[in-house]
Design a protein around this motif. Structure first.
Motif, PDB file in Angstrom:
ATOM      1  N   ASP A  34       0.731  -1.249   0.093  1.00 43.62           N
ATOM      2  CA  ASP A  34       0.067  -0.103   0.268  1.00 43.62           C
ATOM      3  C   ASP A  34       0.912   1.142  -0.038  1.00 43.62           C
ATOM      4  OD1 ASP A  34      -2.677  -0.410  -0.156  1.00 43.62           O
ATOM      5  OD2 ASP A  34      -2.704  -1.097   1.842  1.00 43.62           O
ATOM      6  N   THR A  35       0.511   1.983  -1.158  1.00 44.06           N
ATOM      7  CA  THR A  35       1.332   3.203  -1.122  1.00 44.06           C
ATOM      8  C   THR A  35       0.524   4.472  -1.047  1.00 44.06           C
ATOM      9  OG1 THR A  35       1.488   3.402  -3.335  1.00 44.06           O
ATOM     10  CG2 THR A  35       3.284   2.402  -2.157  1.00 44.06           C
ATOM     11  N   GLY A  36       1.052   5.624  -0.720  1.00 47.22           N
ATOM     12  CA  GLY A  36      -0.161   6.895  -0.684  1.00 47.22           C
ATOM     13  C   GLY A  36       0.560   7.996  -0.122  1.00 47.22           C
ATOM     14  N   ILE A  37      -0.067   9.047  -0.053  1.00 50.80           N
ATOM     15  CA  ILE A  37       0.156  10.384   0.447  1.00 50.80           C
ATOM     16  C   ILE A  37      -0.159  10.405   1.952  1.00 50.80           C
ATOM     17  CG2 ILE A  37      -0.017  12.782   0.279  1.00 50.80           C
ATOM     18  CD1 ILE A  37      -0.269  12.220  -2.819  1.00 50.80           C
ATOM     19  N   ARG A  39      -1.192  12.309   5.219  1.00 51.82           N
ATOM     20  CA  ARG A  39      -1.410  13.883   5.949  1.00 51.82           C
ATOM     21  C   ARG A  39      -1.987  13.504   7.220  1.00 51.82           C
ATOM     22  NH1 ARG A  39       1.392  15.670   3.340  1.00 51.82           N
ATOM     23  NH2 ARG A  39       1.574  16.749   1.206  1.00 51.82           N
ATOM     24  N   TYR A 130     -11.571  13.805  -7.427  1.00 50.08           N
ATOM     25  CA  TYR A 130     -10.506  13.261  -6.372  1.00 50.08           C
ATOM     26  C   TYR A 130      -9.120  13.235  -7.070  1.00 50.08           C
ATOM     27  CZ  TYR A 130      -8.663  10.381  -3.116  1.00 50.08           C
ATOM     28  OH  TYR A 130      -7.489   9.630  -1.933  1.00 50.08           O
ATOM     29  N   ASN A 138       0.026  16.169  -4.559  1.00 47.25           N
ATOM     30  CA  ASN A 138       1.231  15.571  -5.042  1.00 47.25           C
ATOM     31  C   ASN A 138       2.182  16.473  -5.393  1.00 47.25           C
ATOM     32  OD1 ASN A 138       2.843  13.358  -5.780  1.00 47.25           O
ATOM     33  ND2 ASN A 138       2.359  13.958  -8.121  1.00 47.25           N
TER      34      ASN A 138
ATOM     35  N   ALA B  51       0.370   8.938  -8.406  1.00 50.06           N
ATOM     36  CA  ALA B  51       0.858  10.173  -7.789  1.00 50.06           C
ATOM     37  C   ALA B  51       2.360   9.769  -7.715  1.00 50.06           C
ATOM     38  CB  ALA B  51       0.437  10.538  -6.421  1.00 50.06           C
ATOM     39  N   THR B  52       3.313  10.616  -7.793  1.00 50.14           N
ATOM     40  CA  THR B  52       4.646  10.433  -7.833  1.00 50.14           C
ATOM     41  C   THR B  52       5.118  10.416  -6.347  1.00 50.14           C
ATOM     42  OG1 THR B  52       5.126  12.722  -8.141  1.00 50.14           O
ATOM     43  CG2 THR B  52       5.401  11.019 -10.089  1.00 50.14           C
ATOM     44  N   GLU B  53       4.824  11.268  -5.376  1.00 51.69           N
ATOM     45  CA  GLU B  53       5.515  11.521  -4.187  1.00 51.69           C
ATOM     46  C   GLU B  53       4.818  10.525  -3.155  1.00 51.69           C
ATOM     47  OE1 GLU B  53       8.149  13.800  -4.099  1.00 51.69           O
ATOM     48  OE2 GLU B  53       7.673  13.739  -6.119  1.00 51.69           O
ATOM     49  N   VAL B  54       4.949   9.186  -3.302  1.00 56.28           N
ATOM     50  CA  VAL B  54       4.167   8.157  -2.558  1.00 56.28           C
ATOM     51  C   VAL B  54       4.961   7.990  -1.419  1.00 56.28           C
ATOM     52  CG1 VAL B  54       2.409   7.698  -4.180  1.00 56.28           C
ATOM     53  CG2 VAL B  54       4.523   6.492  -3.930  1.00 56.28           C
ATOM     54  N   GLN B  55       4.361   7.360  -0.339  1.00 48.38           N
ATOM     55  CA  GLN B  55       5.008   6.696   0.633  1.00 48.38           C
ATOM     56  C   GLN B  55       4.397   5.452   1.097  1.00 48.38           C
ATOM     57  OE1 GLN B  55       3.764  10.330   2.783  1.00 48.38           O
ATOM     58  NE2 GLN B  55       5.732  10.478   3.831  1.00 48.38           N
ATOM     59  N   LYS B  56       5.390   4.741   1.491  1.00 59.50           N
ATOM     60  CA  LYS B  56       4.817   3.425   1.853  1.00 59.50           C
ATOM     61  C   LYS B  56       3.951   3.191   2.931  1.00 59.50           C
ATOM     62  CE  LYS B  56       7.902  -0.296   0.017  1.00 59.50           C
ATOM     63  NZ  LYS B  56       9.260  -0.649  -0.042  1.00 59.50           N
ATOM     64  N   LEU B  57       3.040   2.491   3.032  1.00 57.45           N
ATOM     65  CA  LEU B  57       2.491   2.430   4.513  1.00 57.45           C
ATOM     66  C   LEU B  57       2.921   1.349   5.240  1.00 57.45           C
ATOM     67  CD1 LEU B  57      -1.465   2.518   4.190  1.00 57.45           C
ATOM     68  CD2 LEU B  57      -0.301   3.636   5.648  1.00 57.45           C
ATOM     69  N   LYS B  60       1.019  -2.684   8.806  1.00 56.05           N
ATOM     70  CA  LYS B  60      -0.348  -2.847   8.318  1.00 56.05           C
ATOM     71  C   LYS B  60      -1.310  -3.127   9.285  1.00 56.05           C
ATOM     72  CE  LYS B  60      -0.399  -3.740   3.479  1.00 56.05           C
ATOM     73  NZ  LYS B  60       0.041  -4.740   2.582  1.00 56.05           N
ATOM     74  N   ARG B 143      -4.422  10.527  11.530  1.00 58.29           N
ATOM     75  CA  ARG B 143      -3.532  10.167  10.677  1.00 58.29           C
ATOM     76  C   ARG B 143      -4.240   9.531   9.589  1.00 58.29           C
ATOM     77  NH1 ARG B 143       1.611   8.875  13.419  1.00 58.29           N
ATOM     78  NH2 ARG B 143       1.812   7.311  11.825  1.00 58.29           N
ATOM     79  N   ILE B 144      -4.167  10.341   8.146  1.00 57.77           N
ATOM     80  CA  ILE B 144      -4.915   9.537   6.997  1.00 57.77           C
ATOM     81  C   ILE B 144      -3.874   9.369   6.006  1.00 57.77           C
ATOM     82  CG2 ILE B 144      -7.061  10.566   7.746  1.00 57.77           C
ATOM     83  CD1 ILE B 144      -6.529  12.638   5.549  1.00 57.77           C
ATOM     84  N   ASN B 145      -4.277   8.512   5.245  1.00 58.83           N
ATOM     85  CA  ASN B 145      -3.350   8.299   3.970  1.00 58.83           C
ATOM     86  C   ASN B 145      -4.343   8.302   2.777  1.00 58.83           C
ATOM     87  OD1 ASN B 145      -2.007   6.301   1.815  1.00 58.83           O
ATOM     88  ND2 ASN B 145      -0.452   6.661   3.429  1.00 58.83           N
ATOM     89  N   TYR B 146      -3.899   9.129   1.619  1.00 59.00           N
ATOM     90  CA  TYR B 146      -4.749   8.789   0.639  1.00 59.00           C
ATOM     91  C   TYR B 146      -3.974   7.854  -0.222  1.00 59.00           C
ATOM     92  CZ  TYR B 146      -6.303  13.612   2.116  1.00 59.00           C
ATOM     93  OH  TYR B 146      -6.819  14.627   2.766  1.00 59.00           O
ATOM     94  N   SER B 147      -4.671   6.758  -0.535  1.00 56.24           N
ATOM     95  CA  SER B 147      -3.933   5.596  -1.119  1.00 56.24           C
ATOM     96  C   SER B 147      -4.188   5.974  -2.538  1.00 56.24           C
ATOM     97  CB  SER B 147      -4.775   4.412  -0.907  1.00 56.24           C
ATOM     98  OG  SER B 147      -4.164   3.266  -1.347  1.00 56.24           O
ATOM     99  N   THR B 148      -2.760   5.796  -3.202  1.00 55.82           N
ATOM    100  CA  THR B 148      -2.524   6.197  -4.617  1.00 55.82           C
ATOM    101  C   THR B 148      -1.412   5.088  -5.235  1.00 55.82           C
ATOM    102  OG1 THR B 148      -0.691   7.759  -3.991  1.00 55.82           O
ATOM    103  CG2 THR B 148      -2.710   8.566  -4.373  1.00 55.82           C
TER     104      THR B 148
END
Lengths: 191, 155
Positions: A34-37, A39, A130, A138, B51-57, B60, B143-148
Motif C-alpha cells: 500500500d502506498t499513498g500520500i 497527511r 478526487y 502531489n 501520484a509520484t510522491e508516495v510513501q509506503k504504508l 499494516k 492520521r490519514i493516507n490517501y491511497s494512490t
C-alpha cells in the motif's frame, strides 16, 4: 530374533501434496504494497477563523468544481504549481514584504537557520474530482520534498530519502515543516 | 562381436526427483509467509489515482481502510459514489462508530497510531471525501493516507 524393519513410507506423493498447497497460496496471495500520500488532519475547532495568519504568509490554492486552479488570486496551472509553492516556502533572508516572513530557528545538528513561516492553504469545492485533488496534493508534496532534498544535500551531502540517522531526519523535518492547511469546508450550493 | 553392448540402449538416465518435495516446500513456505488474505469483498469500483510522491504504508496491522467509489452493482445501487466500511455500504454518520470499533480492536498502546487509509476511486467527487474527513476529525483519527498508485500523474 531380528526385529523386522518397518517398510519405508512411500514419499512419492509428497511433492503432489506440497504442490497442491503451493498452488493454493499462489492463488490467494496478494503482494501489493500500500502506498499513498500521508497527511495529518487538524483537530476539530469549535470556531473556525480563530487563528489569524498574516496575509503575506499564506498561499491560497483553490480548486473549483471544474478542476481549475486558482493560485494566489490568479488562475494557476498544475505544471507550475510546484515551482510556485517551492518559491513561496523558500526562506528569504533579507526580509521582503512581498514574500512570507522568515524566522530564525535553532535546530540540533543544523544550528541557527532561517525557516519560512509560510502556510499553503488548500481549498477545494465539493465538486472537485478526487483525481485532481490528489494531483494538487502531489505537486505540493513534491515542492516540500525538493526543499527537504536541497536542505539535506547542503548539510549532510545526501538526499533526504537516503538519510538513515533518525536525528538528521528529524532535523530536516523541523527545518522544512510541511504546512499544508486545508480550510474548513464551506458548502456553497449543493454538489 | 558386440559382447559388451548392453541391451538398455542410450536413453538418458532418469532424473533424481527425490529433492523435488524440498524445493516445492521451500516455495510453499515462502508464499505462506508472504500471503495476506483479502479481508473484505469490494463493493465499490476501485480505480486509484496515481501520484509520484508516495510513501509506503508501514505497520499494516495499524491501518484501517475506508473505501469510497461508485458501486460495482450499478443496476442495484446506481452510480453515485458510496462509502464502504468493512463489508457493507455505510453512510457518513457511520464513520465515527467504525473508527471507534477499529480503535477498540487494537492494543491500548497502539491506539494513537492508527492510520486510516482512504481508498477512493479517482472519479469520485470531493464532497463525500470531505464529509468523511470531517467525521474522522471529529472522531479523533487524525492520521490519514490517501491511497494512490505509484506512477506518473497525468495532465
Amino acid at each position: 530374533m531380528a526385529r523386522r524393519a518397518s517398510p519405508e513410507i512411500n514419499a512419492g506423493s509428497m511433492a503432489d501434496i506440497a504442490f497442491l498447497l503451493l498452488i493454493f497460496f499462489l492463488v490467494t496471495t496478494t503482494m501489493d504494497v500500500d502506498t499513498g500520500i500521508t497527511r495529518r488532519l487538524p483537530p476539530p475547532v469549535d470556531q473556525p477563523d480563530d487563528v489569524k495568519i498574516k496575509e503575506r504568509n499564506v498561499l491560497n490554492v483553490l480548486v473549483n468544481k471544474n478542476d481549475r486552479l486558482m493560485v494566489d488570486g490568479k488562475p494557476g496551472d498544475l505544471a507550475t504549481l510546484k515551482d510556485v509553492a517551492k518559491r513561496f516556502m523558500t526562506p528569504v533572508v533579507p526580509d521582503d514584504p512581498s514574500r512570507p516572513e522568515t524566522e530564525m530557528k535553532t535546530i540540533d545538528l543544523l544550528g541557527d537557520i532561517p525557516t519560512s513561516k509560510g502556510v499553503i492553504s488548500l481549498k477545494n469545492d465539493r465538486g472537485t474530482s478526487y483525481d485532481m485533488y490528489i494531483n494538487v496534493q502531489n505537486e505540493l508534496a513534491r515542492a516540500f520534498n525538493e526543499l527537504k532534498d536541497e536542505m539535506s544535500q547542503n548539510y549532510f551531502g545526501v538526499k533526504f530519502d537516503q538519510l538513515i540517522d533518525e536525528d538528521k531526519i528529524d532535523a530536516i523535518n523541523d527545518a522544512v515543516p510541511v504546512r499544508v492547511s486545508e480550510a474548513e469546508p464551506e458548502s456553497i450550493g449543493d454538489k | 562381436m558386440s559382447k559388451f553392448k548392453t541391451k538398455k540402449g542410450k536413453g538418458s538416465p532418469a532424473i533424481n526427483t527425490s529433492s523435488l518435495p524440498d524445493i516445492i516446500f521451500m516455495l510453499l513456505f515462502f508464499f505462506m509467509v508472504t500471503t495476506v488474505m483479502r479481508e473484505v469483498t469490494l463493493r465499490v469500483k476501485m480505480k486509484l489515482p496515481q501520484a509520484t510522491e508516495v510513501q509506503k504504508l508501514e505497520k499494516k496491522s495499524l491501518v484501517s481502510y475506508i473505501y469510497i467509489g461508485p458501486p460495482t452493482n450499478v443496476a442495484k445501487f446506481g452510480t453515485e459514489s458510496r462509502i464502504q466500511l468493512n463489508d457493507q455500504f455505510a453512510r457518513v454518520e457511520d464513520v465515527p462508530e467504525f473508527v471507534a470499533r477499529e480503535r477498540e480492536a487494537r492494543n491500548e498502546a497502539d491506539r494513537n497510531f492508527i492510520t486510516t487509509s482512504l481508498k477512493v476511486n479517482k472519479d469520485t467527487k470531493m464532497g463525500v471525501v470531505t464529509d468523511v474527513k470531517q467525521e474522522l476529525r471529529k472522531a479523533g483519527a487524525f492520521r490519514i493516507n490517501y491511497s494512490t498508485l505509484k506512477g506518473k500523474a497525468k495532465k
